[in-house]
Design an enzyme around this catalytic site. Structure first.
Site, PDB file in Angstrom:
ATOM      1  N   ASP A 107       9.247   1.168 -11.305  1.00  0.00           N
ATOM      2  CA  ASP A 107       8.437   1.728 -10.217  1.00  0.00           C
ATOM      3  C   ASP A 107       7.041   2.063 -10.731  1.00  0.00           C
ATOM      4  O   ASP A 107       6.842   2.247 -11.928  1.00  0.00           O
ATOM      5  CB  ASP A 107       9.109   2.995  -9.669  1.00  0.00           C
ATOM      6  N   GLU A 108       6.079   2.146  -9.824  1.00  0.00           N
ATOM      7  CA  GLU A 108       4.682   2.461 -10.148  1.00  0.00           C
ATOM      8  C   GLU A 108       4.086   1.407 -11.079  1.00  0.00           C
ATOM      9  O   GLU A 108       3.374   1.714 -12.042  1.00  0.00           O
ATOM     10  CB  GLU A 108       4.559   3.868 -10.751  1.00  0.00           C
ATOM     11  N   GLN A 112       1.689  -0.535 -10.797  1.00  0.00           N
ATOM     12  CA  GLN A 112       0.225  -0.615 -10.874  1.00  0.00           C
ATOM     13  C   GLN A 112      -0.315   0.044 -12.137  1.00  0.00           C
ATOM     14  O   GLN A 112      -1.402  -0.278 -12.599  1.00  0.00           O
ATOM     15  CB  GLN A 112      -0.440  -0.004  -9.628  1.00  0.00           C
ATOM     16  N   THR A 152       0.861  -1.170   0.000  1.00  0.00           N
ATOM     17  CA  THR A 152       0.000   0.000   0.000  1.00  0.00           C
ATOM     18  C   THR A 152       0.907   1.233   0.000  1.00  0.00           C
ATOM     19  O   THR A 152       2.126   1.109  -0.111  1.00  0.00           O
ATOM     20  CB  THR A 152      -0.961  -0.052   1.204  1.00  0.00           C
ATOM     21  N   CYS A 165      -0.807   0.364   9.890  1.00  0.00           N
ATOM     22  CA  CYS A 165      -1.952   1.244  10.141  1.00  0.00           C
ATOM     23  C   CYS A 165      -1.668   2.036  11.418  1.00  0.00           C
ATOM     24  O   CYS A 165      -0.789   1.684  12.210  1.00  0.00           O
ATOM     25  CB  CYS A 165      -3.194   0.353  10.298  1.00  0.00           C
ATOM     26  N   ASN A 197       3.171   4.353   1.156  1.00  0.00           N
ATOM     27  CA  ASN A 197       4.114   4.673   2.227  1.00  0.00           C
ATOM     28  C   ASN A 197       4.748   3.466   2.906  1.00  0.00           C
ATOM     29  O   ASN A 197       5.053   3.502   4.088  1.00  0.00           O
ATOM     30  CB  ASN A 197       3.457   5.577   3.278  1.00  0.00           C
ATOM     31  N   ALA A 198       4.963   2.399   2.149  1.00  0.00           N
ATOM     32  CA  ALA A 198       5.623   1.223   2.704  1.00  0.00           C
ATOM     33  C   ALA A 198       7.125   1.218   2.407  1.00  0.00           C
ATOM     34  O   ALA A 198       7.848   0.388   2.930  1.00  0.00           O
ATOM     35  CB  ALA A 198       4.983  -0.050   2.155  1.00  0.00           C
ATOM     36  N   CYS A 218      -5.275  -0.703   7.994  1.00  0.00           N
ATOM     37  CA  CYS A 218      -5.607  -2.123   8.014  1.00  0.00           C
ATOM     38  C   CYS A 218      -7.029  -2.256   7.454  1.00  0.00           C
ATOM     39  O   CYS A 218      -7.758  -1.272   7.327  1.00  0.00           O
ATOM     40  CB  CYS A 218      -5.527  -2.684   9.434  1.00  0.00           C
TER      41      CYS A 218
END
Length: 194
Positions: A87-88, A90, A10, A145, A12-13, A182
């Site tokens: 990167d990116e 998705q 998700t 979270c 900011n990991a 979460c």
């Protein structure tokens, strides 16, 4: 043996940080890497992969019409290529994921993709769905979270900080727009849309 890798998470990991660190490790050992990123995410500047912790590197960009196999083959023709970092991920199309798989299989170059798994509505991105189906290796990059549990979902917020439950799948933004949660807190924030 070359493989197609998908590192997903998700927001900011630290996916971009991991990508940049892995590429640096290759370069430090005298091996060339090829960095790619989506043209629509220009928050750090056009053709720039950047991390929240302040590191970055220049990259070639792709959009939905780019032939990634041809881009990698062209780069490989210029000289030895140890690894491709994208990167990116998705934002890839399904045909582009097949192009990456072909680069792994036919050009014998490892491809490391980093990207989001799901959008703010809890739905798979097309590129992520194709990578989940085709990748040789997958790794979840974890973040937490606000409650301390593993964050697997993300909410999109408007300018006033209100959680949005509709809209286009793609909207570029950072901490001002998205928050990782979460599943339990995502359900609470989105009104338990099940």
């Amino acid at each position: 043996m070359a493989k197609l890798h998908f590192h997903y998470s998700t927001m900011n990991a630290g996916k971009s940080t991991l990508l940049l660190q892995a590429s640096y490790n290759y370069v430090e050992r005298g091996m060339a890497t090829y960095l790619m990123t989506a043209s629509l995410d220009d928050r750090a500047g056009k053709g720039r992969i950047s991390s929240r912790i302040g590191i970055g590197a220049d990259a070639d960009t792709f959009d939905a019409g780019s032939d990634l196999f041809a881009m990698i083959a062209t780069r490989q023709a210029e000289g030895p290529l140890a690894c491709v970092f994208l990167d990116e991920a998705q934002f890839l199309t399904e045909p582009q994921v097949w192009q990456l798989a072909r680069a792994v299989d036919d050009l014998a170059v490892p491809v490391m993709c980093y990207g989001l798994r799901v959008d703010f509505l809890g739905k798979l991105f097309p590129g992520s769905a194709a990578l989940l189906a085709l990748a040789d290796e997958m790794r979840e990059v974890r973040t937490i979270c606000h409650c301390g549990r593993k964050a697997t979902m993300v909410v999109r917020k408007d300018e006033a900080g209100q959680v949005l439950t509709g809209g286009a799948q793609v909207q570029i933004g950072g901490n001002e727009t998205y928050e990782s949660l979460c599943r339990r807190h995502w359900r609470a924030a989105t009104g338990d849309r099940s």
